[in-house]
Scaffold this motif. Structure first.
Motif, PDB file in Angstrom:
ATOM      1  N   VAL A 180       0.843  -1.197   0.000  1.00 15.17           N
ATOM      2  CA  VAL A 180       0.000   0.000   0.000  1.00 15.17           C
ATOM      3  C   VAL A 180       0.879   1.248   0.000  1.00 15.17           C
ATOM      4  O   VAL A 180       0.640   2.207  -0.748  1.00 15.17           O
ATOM      5  CB  VAL A 180      -0.948   0.003   1.225  1.00 15.17           C
ATOM      6  N   LEU A 181       1.925   1.227   0.830  1.00 17.17           N
ATOM      7  CA  LEU A 181       2.825   2.382   0.913  1.00 17.17           C
ATOM      8  C   LEU A 181       3.567   2.592  -0.409  1.00 17.17           C
ATOM      9  O   LEU A 181       3.703   3.728  -0.885  1.00 17.17           O
ATOM     10  CB  LEU A 181       3.841   2.184   2.049  1.00 17.17           C
ATOM     11  N   LYS A 182       4.027   1.500  -1.011  1.00 21.41           N
ATOM     12  CA  LYS A 182       4.775   1.613  -2.263  1.00 21.41           C
ATOM     13  C   LYS A 182       3.878   2.081  -3.423  1.00 21.41           C
ATOM     14  O   LYS A 182       4.333   2.797  -4.309  1.00 21.41           O
ATOM     15  CB  LYS A 182       5.430   0.276  -2.605  1.00 21.41           C
ATOM     16  N   ILE A 183       2.616   1.675  -3.400  1.00 20.11           N
ATOM     17  CA  ILE A 183       1.685   2.128  -4.431  1.00 20.11           C
ATOM     18  C   ILE A 183       1.480   3.639  -4.321  1.00 20.11           C
ATOM     19  O   ILE A 183       1.497   4.360  -5.317  1.00 20.11           O
ATOM     20  CB  ILE A 183       0.341   1.375  -4.321  1.00 20.11           C
ATOM     21  N   ALA A 184       1.290   4.125  -3.088  1.00 21.16           N
ATOM     22  CA  ALA A 184       1.123   5.567  -2.884  1.00 21.16           C
ATOM     23  C   ALA A 184       2.381   6.317  -3.317  1.00 21.16           C
ATOM     24  O   ALA A 184       2.304   7.404  -3.896  1.00 21.16           O
ATOM     25  CB  ALA A 184       0.815   5.860  -1.417  1.00 21.16           C
ATOM     26  N   GLN A 185       3.530   5.720  -3.058  1.00 19.06           N
ATOM     27  CA  GLN A 185       4.803   6.342  -3.444  1.00 19.06           C
ATOM     28  C   GLN A 185       4.947   6.399  -4.964  1.00 19.06           C
ATOM     29  O   GLN A 185       5.245   7.442  -5.538  1.00 19.06           O
ATOM     30  CB  GLN A 185       5.967   5.552  -2.834  1.00 19.06           C
ATOM     31  N   LYS A 186       4.694   5.281  -5.621  1.00 19.40           N
ATOM     32  CA  LYS A 186       4.916   5.208  -7.064  1.00 19.40           C
ATOM     33  C   LYS A 186       3.811   5.898  -7.860  1.00 19.40           C
ATOM     34  O   LYS A 186       4.069   6.574  -8.856  1.00 19.40           O
ATOM     35  CB  LYS A 186       5.017   3.743  -7.492  1.00 19.40           C
ATOM     36  N   PHE A 187       2.580   5.737  -7.422  1.00 21.68           N
ATOM     37  CA  PHE A 187       1.442   6.192  -8.210  1.00 21.68           C
ATOM     38  C   PHE A 187       1.108   7.660  -7.954  1.00 21.68           C
ATOM     39  O   PHE A 187       0.659   8.365  -8.859  1.00 21.68           O
ATOM     40  CB  PHE A 187       0.222   5.320  -7.886  1.00 21.68           C
ATOM     41  N   ALA A 188       1.298   8.096  -6.694  1.00 17.92           N
ATOM     42  CA  ALA A 188       0.852   9.450  -6.337  1.00 17.92           C
ATOM     43  C   ALA A 188       1.973  10.338  -5.823  1.00 17.92           C
ATOM     44  O   ALA A 188       1.717  11.435  -5.345  1.00 17.92           O
ATOM     45  CB  ALA A 188      -0.271   9.364  -5.315  1.00 17.92           C
ATOM     46  N   GLY A 189       3.229   9.855  -5.891  1.00 16.09           N
ATOM     47  CA  GLY A 189       4.362  10.697  -5.531  1.00 16.09           C
ATOM     48  C   GLY A 189       4.564  10.924  -4.044  1.00 16.09           C
ATOM     49  O   GLY A 189       5.283  11.843  -3.641  1.00 16.09           O
ATOM     50  N   TYR A 190       3.956  10.102  -3.201  1.00 21.59           N
ATOM     51  CA  TYR A 190       4.150  10.224  -1.753  1.00 21.59           C
ATOM     52  C   TYR A 190       5.570   9.806  -1.376  1.00 21.59           C
ATOM     53  O   TYR A 190       6.157   8.933  -2.021  1.00 21.59           O
ATOM     54  CB  TYR A 190       3.190   9.297  -1.007  1.00 21.59           C
ATOM     55  N   ARG A 213      -7.786  11.398   0.015  1.00 23.91           N
ATOM     56  CA  ARG A 213      -8.261  11.073  -1.341  1.00 23.91           C
ATOM     57  C   ARG A 213      -7.875  12.188  -2.316  1.00 23.91           C
ATOM     58  O   ARG A 213      -7.359  11.923  -3.411  1.00 23.91           O
ATOM     59  CB  ARG A 213      -9.781  10.879  -1.335  1.00 23.91           C
ATOM     60  N   GLU A 214      -8.122  13.437  -1.905  1.00 23.22           N
ATOM     61  CA  GLU A 214      -7.797  14.578  -2.758  1.00 23.22           C
ATOM     62  C   GLU A 214      -6.295  14.685  -2.989  1.00 23.22           C
ATOM     63  O   GLU A 214      -5.842  14.989  -4.103  1.00 23.22           O
ATOM     64  CB  GLU A 214      -8.347  15.858  -2.134  1.00 23.22           C
ATOM     65  N   ARG A 215      -5.532  14.406  -1.924  1.00 21.30           N
ATOM     66  CA  ARG A 215      -4.067  14.465  -2.061  1.00 21.30           C
ATOM     67  C   ARG A 215      -3.568  13.376  -3.005  1.00 21.30           C
ATOM     68  O   ARG A 215      -2.699  13.616  -3.843  1.00 21.30           O
ATOM     69  CB  ARG A 215      -3.420  14.314  -0.676  1.00 21.30           C
ATOM     70  N   PHE A 216      -4.122  12.173  -2.863  1.00 19.58           N
ATOM     71  CA  PHE A 216      -3.729  11.064  -3.720  1.00 19.58           C
ATOM     72  C   PHE A 216      -4.063  11.372  -5.176  1.00 19.58           C
ATOM     73  O   PHE A 216      -3.252  11.184  -6.082  1.00 19.58           O
ATOM     74  CB  PHE A 216      -4.437   9.785  -3.257  1.00 19.58           C
ATOM     75  N   LEU A 217      -5.287  11.859  -5.395  1.00 17.06           N
ATOM     76  CA  LEU A 217      -5.726  12.200  -6.754  1.00 17.06           C
ATOM     77  C   LEU A 217      -4.832  13.270  -7.374  1.00 17.06           C
ATOM     78  O   LEU A 217      -4.383  13.143  -8.519  1.00 17.06           O
ATOM     79  CB  LEU A 217      -7.174  12.693  -6.727  1.00 17.06           C
ATOM     80  N   ALA A 218      -4.554  14.316  -6.596  1.00 21.86           N
ATOM     81  CA  ALA A 218      -3.737  15.408  -7.111  1.00 21.86           C
ATOM     82  C   ALA A 218      -2.338  14.927  -7.475  1.00 21.86           C
ATOM     83  O   ALA A 218      -1.785  15.264  -8.536  1.00 21.86           O
ATOM     84  CB  ALA A 218      -3.658  16.537  -6.075  1.00 21.86           C
ATOM     85  N   GLY A 219      -1.756  14.091  -6.602  1.00 24.87           N
ATOM     86  CA  GLY A 219      -0.400  13.585  -6.847  1.00 24.87           C
ATOM     87  C   GLY A 219      -0.332  12.695  -8.071  1.00 24.87           C
ATOM     88  O   GLY A 219       0.594  12.806  -8.888  1.00 24.87           O
ATOM     89  N   ALA A 220      -1.329  11.815  -8.220  1.00 26.85           N
ATOM     90  CA  ALA A 220      -1.330  10.888  -9.350  1.00 26.85           C
ATOM     91  C   ALA A 220      -1.642  11.603 -10.661  1.00 26.85           C
ATOM     92  O   ALA A 220      -1.046  11.300 -11.708  1.00 26.85           O
ATOM     93  CB  ALA A 220      -2.332   9.769  -9.099  1.00 26.85           C
ATOM     94  N   LEU A 221      -2.578  12.548 -10.628  1.00 28.99           N
ATOM     95  CA  LEU A 221      -2.898  13.318 -11.838  1.00 28.99           C
ATOM     96  C   LEU A 221      -1.686  14.125 -12.301  1.00 28.99           C
ATOM     97  O   LEU A 221      -1.428  14.253 -13.506  1.00 28.99           O
ATOM     98  CB  LEU A 221      -4.092  14.249 -11.580  1.00 28.99           C
ATOM     99  N   LYS A 278       1.283  13.236 -12.035  1.00 27.23           N
ATOM    100  CA  LYS A 278       2.231  12.299 -12.657  1.00 27.23           C
ATOM    101  C   LYS A 278       1.725  11.798 -14.017  1.00 27.23           C
ATOM    102  O   LYS A 278       2.362  10.971 -14.653  1.00 27.23           O
ATOM    103  CB  LYS A 278       2.489  11.114 -11.714  1.00 27.23           C
ATOM    104  N   GLY A 279       0.540  12.262 -14.412  1.00 28.89           N
ATOM    105  CA  GLY A 279       0.038  11.958 -15.753  1.00 28.89           C
ATOM    106  C   GLY A 279      -0.926  10.797 -15.845  1.00 28.89           C
ATOM    107  O   GLY A 279      -1.290  10.369 -16.947  1.00 28.89           O
ATOM    108  N   TYR A 280      -1.379  10.269 -14.709  1.00 20.94           N
ATOM    109  CA  TYR A 280      -2.329   9.153 -14.747  1.00 20.94           C
ATOM    110  C   TYR A 280      -3.749   9.665 -15.006  1.00 20.94           C
ATOM    111  O   TYR A 280      -4.102  10.781 -14.618  1.00 20.94           O
ATOM    112  CB  TYR A 280      -2.285   8.379 -13.426  1.00 20.94           C
ATOM    113  N   ARG A 281      -4.562   8.817 -15.625  1.00 22.61           N
ATOM    114  CA  ARG A 281      -5.957   9.174 -15.900  1.00 22.61           C
ATOM    115  C   ARG A 281      -6.766   9.142 -14.605  1.00 22.61           C
ATOM    116  O   ARG A 281      -6.548   8.280 -13.747  1.00 22.61           O
ATOM    117  CB  ARG A 281      -6.567   8.201 -16.905  1.00 22.61           C
TER     118      ARG A 281
END
Length: 216
Positions: A63-73, A97-105, A107-110
């Motif tokens: 879970v931590l690695k996904i947040a790191q890779k996907f959303a820049g945490y 949720r908003e932080r995760f979305l903002a970070g992943a967006l 990084k160019g994810y849909r």
């Protein structure tokens, strides 16, 4: 039985999966291991994180690695996210949720992919088991299963000897172990002033079997 484990990693995964949230994916994990179901990833970029668990989020670490890779945490920020999600406080959940979305967006994810990944990790955050603990439990499970299979009387004697320190209560633990001895055909002998030792002990019987003698 369904998993048919072949390595300690399989046992560790079951330890981690068998709790609220992750347990709904146990069947998927088992089928994927045996090639009965195609391994599917929430997103192709997460394959390297989820390869070892057949595409199923299993460990807190993942879970931590996904947040790191996907959303820049950072990993530290990801752990704060995990704790916030675990508390189930709506305001904290929405903020993460908003932080995760903002970070992943950023990084160019849909957006659809980002929402899918967040909704997948959300149930795990409060219950996910960390990998180190899961492997420790899995290793103990393997060792004790081996001992019970190969040295059943010796193993059950040790279980009975440890019963007084069991947190659930000595009598309940002794009763549980006694019933297991009956089930697997190990004779449990009553206390005997001439034969008993201080605690439970192995005793060779005239018919060639090995029994367990109650201690004094």
């Amino acid at each position: 039985v369904e998993l048919k484990p072949t390595k300690v990693a399989d046992l560790a995964a079951l330890v981690a999966l068998y709790r609220p949230g992750p347990m709904q994916h146990i069947g998927t994990f088992c089928r994927a291991k045996h090639g009965e179901e195609k391994i599917a990833y929430p997103h192709p970029d997460l394959a390297d994180i989820l390869d070892e668990t057949y595409g199923v989020i299993t460990y807190q670490d993942q879970v931590l690695k996904i947040a790191q890779k996907f959303a820049g945490y950072s990993l530290g920020a990801a752990d704060i996210m995990r704790k916030a999600m675990g508390k189930k406080i709506p305001a904290l959940m929405q903020a993460e949720r908003e932080r995760f979305l903002a970070g992943a967006l950023a990084k160019g994810y849909r957006r659809s992919d980002v929402e899918k990944v967040f909704e997948l990790i959300e149930p795990f955050a409060g219950y996910a088991f960390n990998k180190a603990h899961a492997f420790a439990y899995g290793t103990i499970a393997y060792q004790t299963a081996y001992l019970k299979a190969k040295y059943p009387a010796e193993y059950m004697t040790a279980v009975l000897m440890q019963a007084p320190s069991h947190p659930a209560g000595a009598l309940a633990r002794i009763a549980q172990a006694y019933n297991e001895c009956v089930r697997v055909g190990i004779p449990v002998l009553p206390p005997d002033v001439s034969r008993s030792q201080a605690s439970f002990a192995l005793e060779d019987l005239p018919d060639g079997r090995t029994g367990i003698r109650f201690g004094l």
